[in-house]
Design an enzyme around this catalytic site. Sequence first.
Site, short mmCIF file in Angstrom:
data_model
loop_
_atom_site.label_atom_id
_atom_site.label_comp_id
_atom_site.label_asym_id
_atom_site.label_seq_id
_atom_site.Cartn_x
_atom_site.Cartn_y
_atom_site.Cartn_z
N ARG A 1024 0.75 -1.20 0.01
CA ARG A 1024 -0.03 0.03 -0.06
C ARG A 1024 0.91 1.17 -0.04
O ARG A 1024 1.66 1.26 0.79
CB ARG A 1024 -1.14 0.04 1.13
CG ARG A 1024 -2.24 0.91 1.10
CD ARG A 1024 -2.77 0.83 2.58
NE ARG A 1024 -3.54 -0.47 2.40
CZ ARG A 1024 -4.06 -1.03 3.67
NH1 ARG A 1024 -3.82 -0.31 4.78
NH2 ARG A 1024 -4.72 -2.06 3.42
N ARG A 1093 -1.85 6.34 9.43
CA ARG A 1093 -2.06 5.82 8.16
C ARG A 1093 -1.93 7.18 7.14
O ARG A 1093 -1.87 8.45 7.45
CB ARG A 1093 -3.06 4.84 7.80
CG ARG A 1093 -3.14 3.79 9.09
CD ARG A 1093 -2.56 2.68 8.50
NE ARG A 1093 -2.30 1.42 9.35
CZ ARG A 1093 -3.24 0.51 9.37
NH1 ARG A 1093 -4.17 0.52 8.32
NH2 ARG A 1093 -3.29 -0.41 10.06
N LYS A 1163 -3.96 0.89 14.85
CA LYS A 1163 -3.98 1.94 13.69
C LYS A 1163 -4.48 3.37 14.15
O LYS A 1163 -5.18 3.18 14.76
CB LYS A 1163 -4.36 1.46 12.52
CG LYS A 1163 -5.94 0.96 12.66
CD LYS A 1163 -6.60 0.05 11.46
CE LYS A 1163 -7.67 -0.44 11.59
NZ LYS A 1163 -8.02 -1.44 10.48
N LYS A 1165 -5.86 6.91 12.08
CA LYS A 1165 -6.32 7.30 10.99
C LYS A 1165 -6.99 8.82 10.85
O LYS A 1165 -7.57 9.21 11.88
CB LYS A 1165 -7.53 6.58 10.13
CG LYS A 1165 -6.92 5.17 9.76
CD LYS A 1165 -8.03 4.40 9.28
CE LYS A 1165 -7.70 2.89 9.16
NZ LYS A 1165 -8.72 2.28 8.47
N CYS A 1384 -14.86 -3.45 -0.33
CA CYS A 1384 -13.45 -3.80 0.00
C CYS A 1384 -12.94 -4.93 -0.96
O CYS A 1384 -13.75 -5.55 -1.71
CB CYS A 1384 -13.31 -4.15 1.40
SG CYS A 1384 -13.78 -5.71 1.96
N CYS A 1390 -7.63 -11.17 0.67
CA CYS A 1390 -7.47 -10.69 2.25
C CYS A 1390 -7.70 -11.89 2.96
O CYS A 1390 -8.67 -12.69 2.94
CB CYS A 1390 -8.57 -9.67 2.39
SG CYS A 1390 -8.58 -9.29 4.06
N CYS A 1429 -15.57 -8.67 5.66
CA CYS A 1429 -15.58 -9.00 7.06
C CYS A 1429 -15.75 -7.80 8.06
O CYS A 1429 -15.89 -6.56 7.42
CB CYS A 1429 -14.22 -9.59 7.64
SG CYS A 1429 -12.93 -8.26 7.82
N CYS A 1433 -13.28 -2.21 6.08
CA CYS A 1433 -12.27 -1.31 5.20
C CYS A 1433 -13.10 -0.36 4.41
O CYS A 1433 -12.80 0.59 4.07
CB CYS A 1433 -11.62 -2.20 4.42
SG CYS A 1433 -10.36 -2.88 5.43
#
Length: 1529
Positions: A1024, A1093, A1163, A1165, A1384, A1390, A1429, A1433
């Site tokens: 990414r 991120r 994470k 964001k 996603c 994934c 899931c 995302c």
Amino acid sequence: MADVKLTTPEEAVAAIAYLASDVVVSVQPSLASDSDFSSHLKQLAAKKAPSLVATSSDAVPEIQSVRHNTDPLLSVFTPIRAGRLVSVTTTSSILLPSVAHLYKLANFPVVLHVALEPKSFPDYSAITSIRNSGWTFLQSWSLQEAHDIALTAHALAIRSGKGVIHFFDPSSSASAEPVDIASVDVIRSVLNLDNVRRFQSAPIAGASIYADDGRVAVVSDQPESSLAPAPVAVSGVPASETGPASPTTTSHSSIKSSQQSAASSPPLPSTATTIESTVPIVSSEDIHKYVTSIWSQLSDLLGRQYNAFEWRGAAKAETCLFLFGSDVTLFSDAIVQAQADDSFANAGLLIPRLYRPWLGATLLDAIPKSVKKVAVLERVSRKTTKWGPILIDVLTSVKSAAGGVETIVGHQLGYISKETVQQALRGVFQNLTSEKPVQNLEVGEREAPEQPSEYGLEKPKLETAYTKILDQLFGTRAFIANSLESDNAGISSTISATPEFGFGSLLARKERRKKFVGEVKAAASSGQFLTETPKRALANWVANSEDVKKSEEAAEEAVSKLTIDNSRSSKALLEHKHFFRKQSLWLVGSDAWSYDLGNSGVHHVLASGENVNLLIIDSTPYSERAAADANRRKKDIGLYAMNFGNAYVASTAVYSSYTQVLQAMDEADKFNGPSVVLAYLPYFGEHDSPLTVLQETKKAVDLGYWPLYRWNPENEKKGEPNFSLDSERIKKELKEFLDRDNRLTQMMRNDPQFGGVLSEDFGTEIRAQQKRQAKNAYNQLLEGLFGAPLTILFGSDNGNATSLAKRLGSRGRARGLKTTVMAMEDYPVEDLPTEENIVILTSTAGQGEFPQNGKPFWDAIKDSTELDLASVRFSVFALGDSHYWPRKEDRVYYNKPGKDLDRVLANFGATRLADIGLGDDQDPDGYQTGYQEWEPKLWEALGVANVDGLPDEPPPITNEDIKIESNYLRGTIAEELKDTSTGAMSAANGQLTKFHGTYMQDDRDLRDERKAQGLEPAYSFMIRCRLPGGVSTAKQWIQMDDISNELGNETMKLTTRQTFQFHGVVKGKLKPAMQAINRALMSTIAACGDVNRNVMCSPLPAQSKYHREVYECSKRISDHLLPTTSAYHEIWLTDDDDKKTQVAGDAVQDFEPLYGPTYLPRKFKVSIAIPPHNDVDVYAHDIGLIAIKGSDGHLEGFNLLAGGGMGATHNNKKTYPQVGRTLGFVKADQVHMACEKVMLVQRDFGDRKNRKHARLKYTIDDMGVDVFRAKVEERWGQPFEPARAFHFDSNVDTFGWTKDEHGMNHFTFFIENGRIEDTPEFRMKTGLREMAAVHKGEFRLTPNQHLILSNVADEDVPAMKALMAQYKLDNLQFSALRLSSSACVAFPTCGLAMAESERYLPVLISKLEGCLEENGLRQDSIVMRMTGCPNGCARPWLAEVAFVGKAFGAYNMYLGGGYHGQRLNKLYRSSIKEDEILAIMKPMLKRYATERNEGERFGDWTIRAGIIKATTEGRDFHEGVAEEESDEE
Ligand code: SF4
């Protein structure tokens, strides 16, 4: 089947064939379309109706569907040799091409039921051409007869041991009344099961179909019950008044071989067959004897009589019509209804029912003595002799015998209708009775009304993918000689599509062009033109006529000069101006050609050495390769062509590598000689989804079944290798070919990575060996230990059962047990009875299924009838979630695998050590609650509960430990990158690489298949990029495109965080890819991992100036929050000698002033929205910044929201999505500092123990917004100002052109789910690349995964529009639902995906679009999102309607999100599948269309309509869901 009414002859035949066979080979036009027989056969098979000849009473016959052009009779050999009765249902089109097999099969009791073609005007030469193949031929000409003769055919085959062909014209029963099928008892008695069993019990061992096993059909020793002559009956006429009765076989045994069929080619034995001591060969008389006996039986049982030759008409007739063709009823009716003065009034009609063996004596007996003249009418269009074959048969029989017949006249029968039959008869009888009758007179029309052939040629739609590529590559220069669409005057499409015809026409075309070049040459030196200029242009063209590019340029000039000249010569040349271009000549074929290379045109093309190209499409799905009959000798055309030595050969697969197809076709075109491009396009049926084709292709290519390669024999001369392998693995045969010429060694020398590429033989027991080795290794290890053995097996998808098992193993060892721990799939099941103590821990997948690595074990034991586990003790611990499937009826899925195992092991006699333990995610400590109770019971039962001095267990390694140990994110990544023995990285390094912007994944489409082949999963990496605000220059776009092509899987994903993501980067290419990204002045650092991120920013095409100001802030925040470790540079950007870094800034600085050594708990964001656009979903991030414009039109600052986040876990109410809460306003120049302080509070107060509770949203919720704000302000040293007013109106993109305040233009493309790829239908990737090559502005990636072409000056707009139109990139004609949708990645890459997402949402939307249309909602934007899931995302929880993967094919459905992302949605239904989704969505959309208020959004309406309760913030996300769970068990 007793009450079944049969309505067509094909149905009647199918019904009998089904009952009388073990195997029915059903020849079909294609596997996707049924024949007139196959639909009935399949219906019977679907009902599981048993066969009457099967060895067990309930056995269902096997229906083998075979394409008509893939040598269908090959499928007969294996089963018939194995002693299985085989019949074939087909049209006559396959007979001639199968002639070689017919000779072989004649001595087996095979029955071929043949519907004659073409329909309504069948050509009987299909039958006469094979009359000497040794088969018995029977014909029927009505529905009832089709039934009876089909039964006769089977009974006769069984009795005689010889092949029987039953042929009929289906159209002759077009208006027949339905008939009953005979009773099972009748059929059984006619078939004679004793004979059936005799055949079935004597299979022929293992001879190949080409070996002559010396089989000769022999006379059955079954005594014939009745040889009495059957009385002859003709409908409506009493038997006594009709012609003579059938003779017994012996009465005319003096008629010798000239009257015998070639079927009896072996020497004729005595007719007294049943008393000979040696087993006699079947003779014609035997056949006649059997068939007469069978018909006698039918007569007794059914009252219907049949004879070898049927006579219809008066017993005293003087003239007679011998008919071999359709229209029997037509002629017999016409004769019966004749007027007294008609020339045919007293004629008789004679028809052969038993055509071969030809029984001359029987024929003589059938002709009344009064007959003097015989007119033979035969419908045989292909004759090899002057006289028709039937005429010769009749002449030979009648003339050699003494009788009353004086004249025999042959006629060729054309098309006759009800209207013309009388006229035809008049013509025939006039000729017959004339003094000098004309032989071979034609009767009726030559041509019948056109009827489509059932097995007509139709190009499967899917296969157009490759021809489209030819079109794209060569445009009008491409010439496909055997294209079904091409116009070949006077030649049927069946012929024009054959390779021979195509090849011939290609040669003719080449010849014609050569001539044209000569003509042009002559013209160039003549004085025929009005002006001088054409001469020079033509001479120039002639000189370059063989060069594609130069001839093209010269042609343009020549054509324009000739047009101006306008002389007669000019006009003549212009008439053939298409020859000015050098065409790319192609012949397109299917894998059907690979069955017979000699006849398929492949050989001709190769042998000719001509410069033509073959494109051969293979459509056998990988999964069916093994099911194919081993005797079906499909050849490897690629190897054949390479062995030939003079051809260019390529093996390609468009669904694996589009660019490789392009390259191969281009090289084939340029190669001066024959080229063969093999193209893989596997499918099961025409309606397969592209996903199926993709998955089958991937498996085939990945495992080397269909390797991608190119072979150019010319390369050697240039010092380049002839062979290039474009995929990873090759199969054995190819390896052998390469080995022979030492080419593989050369290849490996040039490219050492190919060392491990060879696929093992398919079907070998690799897995079994591996299991055995693993087990032995453990056993050796344990040999030196004392204590009771304990084998612990685990089945686990997410790792919980694995960790528990491993921990249990160490605890067992600590207690002195000999402990073995392994995955269930690695355990050799045959060892189970020898175990003393076995413990199994398994989690639950999908709908109560075993986890992936538990399935093989379960499959091996569940149906076993042999396992005896009487001496085994066992216990099971199961992990599951009692609320995962909330509906009552679905409760059975809770811990089902564990419960199933427990039950089955006990059934095999094993003794429970401890009762099954049930771990439930709903318990206070999750599965640990149940586990704590179960484990002590186990130790108790094993007698090791109270062991002193147990060592302390080391605590489990957490992510925090990994971070600390990593030395600022280094770990041992650099070392592992150099390890080529595996494509994987260790789990710890896997966690660390996330911080560097890359994850390890494996291709889940390939998992099972690779496991079966004993290979490690197909590991690759996702990379990414870090791209603040999603702004990329045109040059960067091209660089990214290159990376995806050269180092990735040829696609790019534009993500919901506005950045580029690459998939399928294998370990060896990871470092080059990272370096290429950095060379493009992008980075990947901190694109994933527990750090800040990529910072997002609304792309705002309409206000570029303002966008620039806000975008600068996003860059500043991004830079400010970047980790500073030099590990990234060290690992990725060093040269191969590990010394020099690739970019500036390599100062060694192992210090993280913001993050510290453990970075963040989770994470982090940041996103910036520019009102009124909330396209970034500003509420969904840890920090959401809402840009506030000052009164001067410039950016003033931001409202700062904190604590939004999407991730959640199904059914875990402690997890939830949350929206950001307002902390206040912050000035633009301070925003990065405010962000930093928010991040630092999270760093210090975030939960580092529980990663499911570690995001900022939980920190704030636990602390309270005010306390949190105060902590931030304290660190920042200043307070937030009160938030400013703003307004949002949407979170979706606006597509199409917009102008900004500078007058520059911007175009927003619709990129479905952000996937940039080329397909034969839509070359989006190539188009965007071409635009990037000329674009002077930039690209902006949108948070909804779309793309903006930004800053196009007015003068550049036309050129851009032209490119967009060329590549269909300007197409925005989609439903507003599709335009507002987002998914996603999920499968296949994934690792967390539970269900499809990116590959499925477009399909689901297509299924809803009809409903949108019906309800006038096509233009209404509804935000619909899907993820595989609950990680979220694609930010599903803020959509108006969302689907979140729960298990494969099952989704949770959420409703009520706010249209501009301001409100979370709520669970509406759990675990629903497509049919339920559609059943819910369609009426709901209809209601919305009628009930909504003006401007009311779908999400708002679902709340007002009471369908769902509003979610006010994350903490009430789980409250008041529509589908309350019931706790009753
Ligand atoms: S939402 Fe889940 S399935 Fe989809 S990409 Fe993210 S982690 Fe994978």
